[in-house]
Design a protein around this motif. Sequence first.
Motif, PDB file in Angstrom:
ATOM      1  N   ILE A 141      -7.171   0.903  -4.179  1.00  0.00           N
ATOM      2  CA  ILE A 141      -7.400  -0.436  -3.643  1.00  0.00           C
ATOM      3  C   ILE A 141      -6.100  -1.226  -3.642  1.00  0.00           C
ATOM      4  O   ILE A 141      -5.752  -1.893  -2.656  1.00  0.00           O
ATOM      5  N   MET A 142      -5.374  -1.165  -4.739  1.00  0.00           N
ATOM      6  CA  MET A 142      -4.095  -1.880  -4.836  1.00  0.00           C
ATOM      7  C   MET A 142      -3.097  -1.359  -3.799  1.00  0.00           C
ATOM      8  O   MET A 142      -2.365  -2.136  -3.170  1.00  0.00           O
ATOM      9  N   LYS A 143      -3.106  -0.043  -3.610  1.00  0.00           N
ATOM     10  CA  LYS A 143      -2.182   0.577  -2.656  1.00  0.00           C
ATOM     11  C   LYS A 143      -2.525   0.161  -1.225  1.00  0.00           C
ATOM     12  O   LYS A 143      -1.639  -0.197  -0.442  1.00  0.00           O
TER      13      LYS A 143
ATOM     14  N   VAL B  34     -10.862  -5.731  -3.374  1.00  0.00           N
ATOM     15  CA  VAL B  34     -11.625  -4.577  -2.894  1.00  0.00           C
ATOM     16  C   VAL B  34     -12.001  -4.715  -1.417  1.00  0.00           C
ATOM     17  O   VAL B  34     -12.082  -3.724  -0.688  1.00  0.00           O
ATOM     18  N   GLY B  35     -12.196  -5.945  -0.941  1.00  0.00           N
ATOM     19  CA  GLY B  35     -12.557  -6.164   0.450  1.00  0.00           C
ATOM     20  C   GLY B  35     -11.478  -5.760   1.438  1.00  0.00           C
ATOM     21  O   GLY B  35     -11.767  -5.558   2.625  1.00  0.00           O
ATOM     22  N   ARG B  36     -10.240  -5.628   0.978  1.00  0.00           N
ATOM     23  CA  ARG B  36      -9.129  -5.259   1.859  1.00  0.00           C
ATOM     24  C   ARG B  36      -8.858  -3.764   1.864  1.00  0.00           C
ATOM     25  O   ARG B  36      -7.954  -3.298   2.559  1.00  0.00           O
ATOM     26  N   SER B  37      -9.610  -3.017   1.088  1.00  0.00           N
ATOM     27  CA  SER B  37      -9.389  -1.568   1.024  1.00  0.00           C
ATOM     28  C   SER B  37     -10.171  -0.864   2.123  1.00  0.00           C
ATOM     29  O   SER B  37     -11.013  -1.463   2.799  1.00  0.00           O
ATOM     30  N   ALA B  38      -9.898   0.423   2.293  1.00  0.00           N
ATOM     31  CA  ALA B  38     -10.582   1.221   3.304  1.00  0.00           C
ATOM     32  C   ALA B  38     -12.051   1.398   2.929  1.00  0.00           C
ATOM     33  O   ALA B  38     -12.395   1.436   1.739  1.00  0.00           O
TER      34      ALA B  38
END
Length: 332
Positions: A148-150, A169-173
Amino acid sequence: MDPDPERENLLSLIKKGNKSSAIAMIGNAFIAIAKGVGASMSGSGAMFASAMHSLADSINQGFVFVGSILAEKKPTRQFPTGFGRVINIFCMIAVIVVSIMAYETVREGWHLIHHPVQAGQGIWLNIVALLFNLVVDGLILLKAMKEIMKEARVETRGLGFIVASFKHVGRSAPPTRLVFYEDLVAVTGAALAMMAVLITSLTTFEALDGVVTILIGLLMVGVAFRVGYDNMIGLIGVAAPRDVAEKVAMLILSDKDVIDINEIRITQEGRYYHVDAMIELRKGLTLADADDIKFRVQDKLIADPDITDVVLGILEDNGVKDWTPDVLNKFA
């Protein structure tokens, strides 16, 4: 987009697949086997529920890993915007699997409340299996947090990524989000199941087995609704997060010849973004110079690994400031 793209190598696509999903698929398969053996020997309903959850996780992650591979395919003439939303479809299939498993788990819990099963042999095997579950799913969860951080491009120090992962988390794949939510529930469910196994083996409170089984099932329902909602809006097409919109705007305005942004639309597709904007250039430019500036800005945007498609229009500066911080409110 290349009008005749070369046939993509399957191995290269597999390498691009979501690593968190692949690890979770393998790890949860072993966990499901270990917990299934323990449940069959002890008759523990909570252990059965936990085994069902791990089996659902493994099947889901298999679907999602395949979807993440297909989502990495390059755009074609027939599908010019790419295959990013394919992963949302596969995640919706995973939601159906989780929902079915959740229903079976809740139903089993209700049955155990009315017809408690006395704990048999294999209690310690259950404990060992659940400890194995906690360790493996805990490691998978930490891996998902780091992913998530990556994917969100957020830098943290030490264990700061644990707290930050909940925020970003909303910005992760989509597959990374699925692994995160499922393993968060898996770790919680394993802890609850261990509590139920210990208490029912040491006391006469046998109904606790059914109560915990229902709780695990309800947690699975929560995962299904959350992941289902995220992927539903992903299939419809959702605007980029506010900070992504701000970053794109700053990249555009960093060009010395760009005066303002007249309009901008940034759509998230899978874990990538499509940018469609109308930019205002300084007055007095020739058409050739304006074109050069447009392509220069376009190249700057497309160089970002999270942006796969950029469409820019150009206007002469109209003297009115269209892009202000308030415009970002629609991305909030």
